[in-house]
Design a protein around this motif. Structure first.
Motif, PDB file in Angstrom:
ATOM      1  N   PRO A   1       0.710  -1.287  -0.225  1.00 42.94           N
ATOM      2  CA  PRO A   1      -0.034  -0.040  -0.051  1.00 42.94           C
ATOM      3  C   PRO A   1       0.796   1.087  -0.113  1.00 42.94           C
ATOM      4  O   PRO A   1       2.146   1.259   0.657  1.00 42.94           O
ATOM      5  CB  PRO A   1      -0.878  -0.117   1.266  1.00 42.94           C
ATOM      6  CG  PRO A   1      -0.744  -1.599   1.683  1.00 42.94           C
ATOM      7  CD  PRO A   1       0.485  -2.109   1.053  1.00 42.94           C
ATOM      8  N   GLY A   2       0.400   2.256  -0.576  1.00 43.27           N
ATOM      9  CA  GLY A   2       1.074   3.575  -0.726  1.00 43.27           C
ATOM     10  C   GLY A   2       1.382   3.953   0.643  1.00 43.27           C
ATOM     11  O   GLY A   2       2.648   4.577   0.551  1.00 43.27           O
ATOM     12  N   TYR A   3       0.793   4.045   1.691  1.00 41.35           N
ATOM     13  CA  TYR A   3       1.443   4.451   3.017  1.00 41.35           C
ATOM     14  C   TYR A   3       2.372   3.848   3.602  1.00 41.35           C
ATOM     15  O   TYR A   3       2.987   4.310   4.621  1.00 41.35           O
ATOM     16  CB  TYR A   3       0.080   4.451   3.964  1.00 41.35           C
ATOM     17  CG  TYR A   3      -0.360   3.011   4.376  1.00 41.35           C
ATOM     18  CD1 TYR A   3       0.359   2.493   5.519  1.00 41.35           C
ATOM     19  CD2 TYR A   3      -1.271   2.488   3.632  1.00 41.35           C
ATOM     20  CE1 TYR A   3      -0.550   1.249   5.862  1.00 41.35           C
ATOM     21  CE2 TYR A   3      -1.744   1.321   4.099  1.00 41.35           C
ATOM     22  CZ  TYR A   3      -1.418   0.542   5.103  1.00 41.35           C
ATOM     23  OH  TYR A   3      -1.804  -0.475   5.449  1.00 41.35           O
ATOM     24  N   LEU A   4       2.795   2.751   3.034  1.00 45.03           N
ATOM     25  CA  LEU A   4       4.102   1.902   3.444  1.00 45.03           C
ATOM     26  C   LEU A   4       5.301   2.118   2.438  1.00 45.03           C
ATOM     27  O   LEU A   4       6.402   1.597   2.754  1.00 45.03           O
ATOM     28  CB  LEU A   4       4.028   0.400   3.423  1.00 45.03           C
ATOM     29  CG  LEU A   4       2.907   0.027   4.501  1.00 45.03           C
ATOM     30  CD1 LEU A   4       2.639  -1.475   4.746  1.00 45.03           C
ATOM     31  CD2 LEU A   4       2.986   0.371   5.892  1.00 45.03           C
ATOM     32  N   ASP A   5       5.242   3.348   1.584  1.00 45.00           N
ATOM     33  CA  ASP A   5       6.340   3.385   0.523  1.00 45.00           C
ATOM     34  C   ASP A   5       7.544   3.635   1.448  1.00 45.00           C
ATOM     35  O   ASP A   5       8.720   3.276   0.996  1.00 45.00           O
ATOM     36  CB  ASP A   5       5.936   4.341  -0.438  1.00 45.00           C
ATOM     37  CG  ASP A   5       4.765   3.859  -1.371  1.00 45.00           C
ATOM     38  OD1 ASP A   5       4.594   2.590  -1.423  1.00 45.00           O
ATOM     39  OD2 ASP A   5       4.165   4.903  -2.014  1.00 45.00           O
TER      40      ASP A   5
ATOM     41  N   SER B   1      -6.232 -11.097  -8.350  1.00 45.33           N
ATOM     42  CA  SER B   1      -5.068 -10.367  -7.931  1.00 45.33           C
ATOM     43  C   SER B   1      -5.562  -8.793  -7.670  1.00 45.33           C
ATOM     44  O   SER B   1      -6.291  -8.471  -8.770  1.00 45.33           O
ATOM     45  CB  SER B   1      -4.040 -10.316  -8.844  1.00 45.33           C
ATOM     46  OG  SER B   1      -3.561 -11.745  -9.184  1.00 45.33           O
ATOM     47  N   ALA B   2      -5.186  -8.324  -6.721  1.00 41.90           N
ATOM     48  CA  ALA B   2      -5.690  -7.033  -6.287  1.00 41.90           C
ATOM     49  C   ALA B   2      -4.532  -5.959  -6.810  1.00 41.90           C
ATOM     50  O   ALA B   2      -3.422  -6.204  -6.595  1.00 41.90           O
ATOM     51  CB  ALA B   2      -5.743  -6.975  -4.736  1.00 41.90           C
ATOM     52  N   ILE B   3      -4.910  -4.998  -7.774  1.00 39.70           N
ATOM     53  CA  ILE B   3      -3.889  -3.889  -8.302  1.00 39.70           C
ATOM     54  C   ILE B   3      -4.455  -2.531  -7.789  1.00 39.70           C
ATOM     55  O   ILE B   3      -5.589  -2.126  -7.691  1.00 39.70           O
ATOM     56  CB  ILE B   3      -4.039  -3.911  -9.825  1.00 39.70           C
ATOM     57  CG1 ILE B   3      -3.591  -5.359 -10.288  1.00 39.70           C
ATOM     58  CG2 ILE B   3      -2.970  -2.828 -10.246  1.00 39.70           C
ATOM     59  CD1 ILE B   3      -3.735  -5.386 -11.600  1.00 39.70           C
ATOM     60  N   MET B   4      -3.508  -1.777  -7.175  1.00 37.59           N
ATOM     61  CA  MET B   4      -3.448  -0.460  -6.757  1.00 37.59           C
ATOM     62  C   MET B   4      -4.549  -0.411  -5.564  1.00 37.59           C
ATOM     63  O   MET B   4      -5.313   0.747  -5.474  1.00 37.59           O
ATOM     64  CB  MET B   4      -4.049   0.301  -7.818  1.00 37.59           C
ATOM     65  CG  MET B   4      -3.008   0.515  -8.898  1.00 37.59           C
ATOM     66  SD  MET B   4      -3.417   1.785 -10.286  1.00 37.59           S
ATOM     67  CE  MET B   4      -4.805   0.930 -11.189  1.00 37.59           C
ATOM     68  N   ALA B   5      -4.686  -1.454  -4.890  1.00 34.86           N
ATOM     69  CA  ALA B   5      -5.505  -1.174  -3.619  1.00 34.86           C
ATOM     70  C   ALA B   5      -4.867  -0.283  -2.386  1.00 34.86           C
ATOM     71  O   ALA B   5      -3.611  -0.587  -2.410  1.00 34.86           O
ATOM     72  CB  ALA B   5      -5.828  -2.530  -2.995  1.00 34.86           C
ATOM     73  N   ALA B   6      -5.519   0.416  -1.859  1.00 35.93           N
ATOM     74  CA  ALA B   6      -4.871   1.233  -0.865  1.00 35.93           C
ATOM     75  C   ALA B   6      -5.793   1.050   0.498  1.00 35.93           C
ATOM     76  O   ALA B   6      -6.642   2.073   0.708  1.00 35.93           O
ATOM     77  CB  ALA B   6      -4.523   2.714  -1.306  1.00 35.93           C
ATOM     78  N   PRO B   7      -5.488   0.133   1.366  1.00 37.85           N
ATOM     79  CA  PRO B   7      -6.414   0.038   2.518  1.00 37.85           C
ATOM     80  C   PRO B   7      -6.651   0.920   3.525  1.00 37.85           C
ATOM     81  O   PRO B   7      -7.779   1.196   3.909  1.00 37.85           O
ATOM     82  CB  PRO B   7      -5.698  -1.282   3.277  1.00 37.85           C
ATOM     83  CG  PRO B   7      -4.790  -1.883   2.083  1.00 37.85           C
ATOM     84  CD  PRO B   7      -4.649  -0.759   1.188  1.00 37.85           C
TER      85      PRO B   7
END
Length: 911
Positions: A310-314, A347-353
């Protein structure tokens, strides 16, 4: 620097080689909010699947729902301030290694015992860094000063000392890891570049110590190693990289490039995947945590998979990686993730929980990037192989229409139309001024796009439909007299007309005659409220429509409704946002999951987040197909799958994944006791003691798919199901004594019920006054009391009978003598004593009156005990009057007798 770039280049040559056994996916372990900013330093999993972890605040157990803390002030007490390692043995004891010794926590009875250290041990000898167990159940511990201990009963016994093996050679030869391999090899990692092997004999003794290593490793830590059953291992030496060691011969060789260079510029983390494969990850710049490497001992080869975080873990980096038994876990600073093999076709793509990424439009160029309209990021292009996401422009793209090989059209909500050239990554706006519009202004809030011919396309807005020539920048409103204030949600082109999906049903536009007529479900025809139609798909000669309340409505070519597939037929929800047709299935993206409908049989299979969908709610018109590979947009990312794999996949089972985590009992005095041992007991069920005011049962699961289900319970097959609520606890207040059967089920996202997840007997013990023995004793006492009353009444009756007889005898004697005297006086009168007549008559009268008074002794107040005697007295009184009359009747006298409140007159004839 050249070496680093060469390494990066070589690695990118391999990133497209996927793990042979399928992809891995990341699941977030959602700890309570208070742990959001805390770093987990070590972690272990017990045999029931619950996680035990350590932070700066101490030791915690997480059951998937709640956290239990154990520390210096709890019961049991864990007094250690700095815990360094956790180990769960085969008997389900939790061993806690700390900077100041070892504590064993017995999970079955929730008690602790301190393990005694050898006498005169130094502080570093008590600094326990790692622990393990052999096949006989012997537990071993490695210390900071190079000692290895075995735990015998409750004491630490030293079996190996690196200081003695290499006397005065190393300053601090600490133990980095312990691992038991095969039939009895204890492998010891050290901070001095040495691997040590102790062979464990069947009788518990140890063979000669063997040392392995290279001279170049001197004074370097063998940080970690992963072994196969034959004793071969792959190990990481900082600054040197990855090495393979033959456990039999001791030969050590560098892993061939590029993988052997992992760890030369950054730390490597590894953990066993199974007996013959090892997972390797790193934070190395240029490689980063997005690459997952799998080494296979059997083929001596690597495979690589791209992970998507997820983006918040970049910006987060790996702290540790661990295979705890049933889970592979990794810590990214203050976030805990599970690395799980994916058996799902999705497959999940671009998911951001943490911040939902709603996808409204999708297109994929063959061999090119995936294009998507995202409410979170705008218009983006995504590389499915590398996971790289590029934001092209922050515009809300509603629809993407392929125009030619390398160009697509974009309609946006608020910014009009754009050309996008994929190869050049170039956007060009298509301005259409009001002067170039035949009809009312088109505006910039556009919805669906559909090709009309080589030079024209149709575009919907929130109010009408337009035909647009993008080359001349001109547009014409389509029958705005009939489409005024009509939001266009979808367009389906047929040979002779266009079907227009709107918020009020479907319209048919015949472009040749420019006429619009209702099609299918309308208020007038169906006598039902009009509902939105979000999309349509042609299936043979039929039109399947996705509706906002009736599920899927199927029409024939003429627009007559021939069938409906709704929730009662098994559809995941009555609101359907998108439809896609493949060779075998009609796919329905609904408000509550994905439904795959077999074209021939209409059999429905539902899928949800349990099956690794990124979300259960889909978006209208957000779809793309390439053969049987389908992309659907959800409120949190894109789901990609191939329908050929659906048949081989069974929806994930839930059975056996819940466990009782705690029992809280509060008595009538307000005293509360918590029992956390229930998951570890061999017996099923439990007993609630007498005198309990109320008790609560907590349950949990470490399975992420079960986290957001709705749970229900009942206490018998004849009872109604009761909602548990969000806290996963069931509370019972004032439960009557008896035996109950607690059943727990879940309602799945598609509305169906799971099978029974928990089935456990509960006994509520009765108080002493509720037992059968107490009730029998009470019955016996009652019978005895009744018997005593009866006997008492009988005794009283006997006393009254004796009193009656006594009174009767006394009356008989006294009255008899009086009557005898009166009789004699009467005889004297009859014998001629006339001169004494007055005297005798007076005497007879007095004696008679005295006799009558004697009969009236009961004229005073009577008690219940005298009632029988009173009756007796009245009888004698009547008898006395009778005899009195006999005595004076010869005299012809009239006698007046008084008896309480009654008066009786008797007239007697002359003698």
């Amino acid at each position: 620097m050249k070496r680093l770039f060469a390494l990066i280049g070589l690695l990118f040559c391999y990133v497209f080689s996927w793990a042979q056994q399928g992809e891995f996916v990341l699941h977030s372990i959602n700890l309570p909010a208070k742990f959001g900013q805390q770093i987990i330093t070590c972690l272990e999993q017990d045999k029931q699947g619950m996680l035990w972890f350590v932070t700066n605040d101490g030791l915690f157990r997480f059951d998937g729902n709640d956290v239990v803390h154990l520390g210096a002030d709890t019961d049991p007490k864990i007094a250690h301030l700095n815990i360094k390692s956790l180990f769960n043995d085969r008997k389900n004891n939790m061993w806690i290694g700390a900077q100041d010794g070892i504590t064993k926590l017995n999970l079955h009875n929730w008690t602790t015992s301190e393990i005694k250290a050898p006498k005169h041990s130094s502080p570093l000898s008590l600094y326990i860094r790692t622990m393990t167990e052999d096949k006989n159940g012997m537990v071993y511990a490695g210390s900071q000063d190079g000692r290895v201990y075995k735990i015998v009963r409750d004491s630490m016994v030293c079996i190996f000392d690196m200081n003695l093996a290499f006397k005065d050679l190393y300053d601090l030869p600490n133990i980095t890891f312990l691992q038991v391999v095969g039939n009895g090899q204890l492998w010891i990692g050290s901070s001095v570049g040495k691997l040590v092997r102790l062979d464990i004999h069947p009788d518990g003794t140890y063979g000669k110590t063997k040392f392995f290593g290279l001279d170049i490793f001197k004074r370097e830590q063998v940080v970690m190693a992963s072994f196969n059953p034959q004793g071969n291992c792959i190990m990481e030496v900082p600054n040197f990289g990855l090495y393979f060691m033959n456990g039999t011969t001791g030969d050590i060789r560098k892993i061939k490039a590029p993988y052997g260079n992992l760890g030369t510029h950054g730390q490597v983390y590894m953990t066993p995947l199974d007996a013959n494969r090892t997972i390797i990850m790193t934070n190395t710049p240029g490689i980063s945590k997005e690459k997952l490497f799998i080494y296979d001992f059997r083929s001596d080869s690597f495979s690589v998979q791209q992970l998507h975080y997820p983006g918040y873990l970049d910006e987060n980096h790996i702290v540790w990686l661990s295979h705890t038994g049933s889970k592979i876990l990794l810590s990214l600073n203050d976030h805990l993730l599970e690395l799980a093999p994916s058996h799902s076709p999705f497959s999940a793509i671009m998911a951001a929980p943490k911040s939902l990424n709603s996808i409204r439009a999708i297109y994929k160029q063959p061999g090119g990037p995936l294009l998507a309209g995202s409410y979170k990021d705008g218009f983006v292009r995504f590389d499915e192989h590398t996971g790289e996401k590029q934001i092209v422009i922050r515009r809300y793209v509603y629809s993407i229409l392929p125009w030619n090989k390398d160009t697509v059209l974009l309609s946006t909500e608020g910014n009009g139309l754009y050309w996008y050239e994929i190869g050049l990554n170039k956007l060009t706006q298509i301005p259409i001024t009001d002067d170039n519009i035949n009809g009312k202004p088109m505006g910039n809030f556009l919805t669906f796009l559909s090709r009309y011919d080589k030079k024209h396309f149709l575009v919907g807005t929130y109010e009408r439909l337009y035909k647009v020539n993008p080359y001349e920048h001109r547009a014409r409103s389509v029958r705005e007299d009939q489409l005024l204030k009509t939001r266009v949600l979808g367009i389906l082109k047929r040979p002779n007309d266009y079907l227009i999906a709107t918020e009020n049903g479907i319209l048919s536009w015949q472009s040749k005659t420019d006429t619009i007529v209702p099609f299918g479900l309308t208020t007038a025809e169906a006598e039902l409220p009009a509902v939105p139609v979000y999309g349509m798909v042609a299936v043979g000669q039929e039109i399947w429509a996705a509706t906002g309340g009736y599920g899927i409505v199927i029409y024939n070519e003429q627009g007559q409704s021939v069938d409906t597939i709704g929730k009662k037929e098994g559809l995941a929800a009555g609101i359907v946002f998108t439809l896609a047709a493949t060779d075998k299935y009609i796919l329905a993206g609904t408000k509550n999951g994905l439904s795959a409908i077999n074209k021939q049989t209409h059999h429905i299979t539902n899928y949800s987040t349990l099956d690794q969908l990124p979300a259960n709610e889909f978006n209208s018109a957000a779809k793309f197909q390439a053969g049987n590979t389908v992309y659907l947009g959800t409120i949190d990312g894109v789901v990609r799958f191939n329908t050929d794999k659906l048949d081989a996949y069974g929806s994930e089972a839930l059975e056996g994944n819940l466990y009782i985590t705690e029992l809280t009992v509060t008595d009538k005095k307000g005293n509360t006791v918590n029992d956390y041992t229930l998951p570890y007991q061999s017996t099923k069920g439990f007993r609630i003691a007498a005198g309990t005011a109320y008790f609560s049962i907590g349950f949990g699961s470490m399975k992420q798919s079960m986290e957001h289900l709705d749970y229900y319970y009942r206490l018998g097959a004849d009872q109604q199901w009761i909602s548990v609520g969000a806290n996963r606890k069931v509370t019972f207040i004032g439960m009557p004594p008896g035996h109950y059967q607690l059943e727990l089920v879940a309602r799945l996202p598609d509305g169906n019920w799971s099978k029974t997840l928990l089935n456990m007997p509960i006994e509520v013990a009765p108080a002493f006054y509720q037992t059968i023995w107490f009730k029998l004793l009470l019955a016996l006492l009652l019978i005895g009391l009744v018997w005593s009353v009866i006997k008492y009444r009988e005794k009283q009756a006997e006393k009254e009978r004796g009193l009656r007889l006594k009174i009767a005898g006394d009356l008989h004697d006294e009255i008899g003598s009086t009557l005898a005297g009166m009789s004699m006086q009467a005889e004297m009168l009859l014998s001629g004593h006339q001169q004494l007549q007055s005297k005798y008559l007076r005497s007879i009268a007095d004696n008679g009156r005295a006799a009558v008074q004697t009969m009236g002794i009961s004229s005073g107040p009577l008690t219940p005990e005298m009632m029988t005697a009173s009756v007796c007295t009245r009888e004698w009184n009547d008898m006395a009057i009778k005899y009195w009359g006999i005595l004076i009747s010869p005299l012809g006298c009239k006698v007046k007798v008084f008896q309480k409140s009654s008066t009786s007159h008797k007239k007697f004839g002359k003698m």
